[in-house]
Design a protein around this motif. Structure first.
Motif, mmCIF file in Angstrom:
data_model
loop_
_atom_site.group_PDB
_atom_site.id
_atom_site.type_symbol
_atom_site.label_atom_id
_atom_site.label_comp_id
_atom_site.label_asym_id
_atom_site.label_seq_id
_atom_site.Cartn_x
_atom_site.Cartn_y
_atom_site.Cartn_z
ATOM 1 N N UNK A 71 41.430 42.741 45.556
ATOM 2 C CA UNK A 71 41.665 42.294 44.185
ATOM 3 C C UNK A 71 42.990 41.559 44.023
ATOM 4 N N UNK A 72 43.925 41.761 44.978
ATOM 5 C CA UNK A 72 45.189 40.992 44.941
ATOM 6 C C UNK A 72 45.142 39.931 46.040
ATOM 7 N N UNK A 73 44.924 40.421 47.298
ATOM 8 C CA UNK A 73 44.834 39.493 48.434
ATOM 9 C C UNK A 73 43.421 38.929 48.563
ATOM 10 N N UNK A 74 42.452 39.617 47.959
ATOM 11 C CA UNK A 74 41.044 39.224 48.172
ATOM 12 C C UNK A 74 40.345 39.142 46.823
ATOM 13 N N UNK A 75 39.052 38.842 46.846
ATOM 14 C CA UNK A 75 38.226 38.896 45.646
ATOM 15 C C UNK A 75 38.016 40.352 45.238
ATOM 16 N N UNK A 76 37.786 40.582 43.969
ATOM 17 C CA UNK A 76 37.338 41.905 43.535
ATOM 18 C C UNK A 76 35.961 42.179 44.132
ATOM 19 N N UNK A 77 35.686 43.449 44.520
ATOM 20 C CA UNK A 77 34.434 43.757 45.218
ATOM 21 C C UNK A 77 33.470 44.549 44.341
ATOM 22 N N UNK A 78 32.235 44.074 44.280
ATOM 23 C CA UNK A 78 31.159 44.779 43.569
ATOM 24 C C UNK A 78 30.527 45.805 44.521
ATOM 25 N N UNK A 79 30.401 47.038 44.070
ATOM 26 C CA UNK A 79 29.853 48.103 44.917
ATOM 27 C C UNK A 79 28.394 48.425 44.606
#
Ligand code: CP
Length: 324
Positions: A71-79
């Motif tokens: 979410x900072x270095x990467x995309x937010x992840x959908x679980x």
């Protein structure tokens, strides 16, 4: 060991504790095991000890390390599976875990409880989704319900104190005590410590007691056969180790039911014990949960515990590398 998600993944706890103690004595003996192998450390939440100690352990074993803050270095992840992805989470764990699994031989994940929906937290969705889609071993760097690398470091610390202190009873009394806090915190550390101490108690290595105010009962599968005493002074009588931790209510899920300051650990509590050692996973809020006097005294093991995080991580990573 293929994954390290909980105590259930440990075939021989005594051997794993010994492996951590051996790694401390000879950190670079197994450098060949991790040569040309990469670990990815994926953080959904903040960390000081877990991040640095696991990185150090992997490097001691000759591994390359990549660290990422989701979410900072990467995309937010959908679980969630099967959803229309119209929220702020731009990538699904199915692709993210599979892709990271192509870059890394082992993946470590930290994902705390959200403390909104007990059933959801206790399903351990993030760990299980990564384990399902990554195709490589997963290491729990603290999940919604457990912190097994911390618990292993705690076992190593207690074992070292036992070995260096012949006056301790063969079965020292270990007391897990709830501490006051104004914020709702997850039950993961307390759950995990209970799970591992119950295993040590079953093997005859410790006597294990849990103390907390009414309403802070841990989930039955974690309390196990521990003796629960609601009177903290009574619980501390004759204690050789006092393990402090705050957790929010499991029954009134995620709530702070009391902030009673009398539950904070002070030298008066240490005096009730058998010259007890104070333990805490850190970070700890001084004079809210435990007094300066205790933390700055020879009774405190908190720095040694944190130092042992390196050796607990090294013991676990070594065991996984041996299977690759
Ligand atoms: N004890 C522990 O896990 O510390 P961090 O949250 O700083 O990693």
């Amino acid at each position: 060991m293929t994954n390290f998600l909980s105590l259930a993944d440990v075939a021989d706890l005594d051997a794993l504790i010994r492996s951590g103690i051996d790694a401390k004595a000879n950190p670079f003996a197994d450098q060949h095991l991790g040569k040309n192998k990469t670990i990815g450390l994926i953080f959904f939440n903040s960390s000081l000890r877990t991040r640095i100690s696991t990185q150090k352990a992997a490097q001691n074993l000759g591994m390359n390390v990549i660290t990422m803050n989701v979410g900072q270095d990467s995309w937010g992840l959908e679980m969630e599976d099967g959803v229309i992805m119209n929220s702020d989470k731009a990538e699904h764990v199915r692709e993210a875990a599979a892709v990271i699994g192509r870059y890394c031989n082992i993946i470590g994940i930290r994902a705390f409880a959200e403390l909104k929906d007990r059933a959801k937290d206790y399903q351990e969705q993030v760990m299980h989704q990564f384990a399902r889609y990554a195709g490589v071993p997963i290491v729990n760097l603290e999940s919604a319900t457990r912190h097994p690398l911390q618990s292993l470091a705690d076992c190593i610390t207690i074992e070292e104190v036992k070995q260096s202190n012949p006056s301790l009873p063969a079965k020292p009394k270990v007391v897990l005590t709830w501490l006051p806090h104004f914020k709702p915190l997850p039950q993961a550390v307390a759950n995990s410590f209970s799970e591992w101490m119950n295993a040590r108690a079953k093997a005859g290595d410790v006597e294990f007691v849990v103390t907390h105010p009414e309403g802070y009962e841990l989930a039955p599968e974690f309390v196990g056969n521990a003796r629960v005493i609601y009177n903290q002074d009574e619980a501390f009588e004759g204690a050789d180790f006092i393990y402090g931790k705050n957790w929010s209510s499991y029954t009134h899920y995620g709530q702070v039911l009391t902030q009673d300051p009398s539950w904070a650990v002070t030298m008066n509590d240490i005096r009730l014990s058998n010259h007890g050692k104070f333990m805490h996973c850190l970070p700890v809020r001084r004079n809210l949960k435990v007094s300066d006097e205790v933390l700055d005294s020879p009774h405190s093991l908190v720095i040694e515990q944190a130092a042992n995080r390196e050796w607990s991580a090294q013991a676990v990573l070594k065991e996984i590398l041996l299977t690759l």
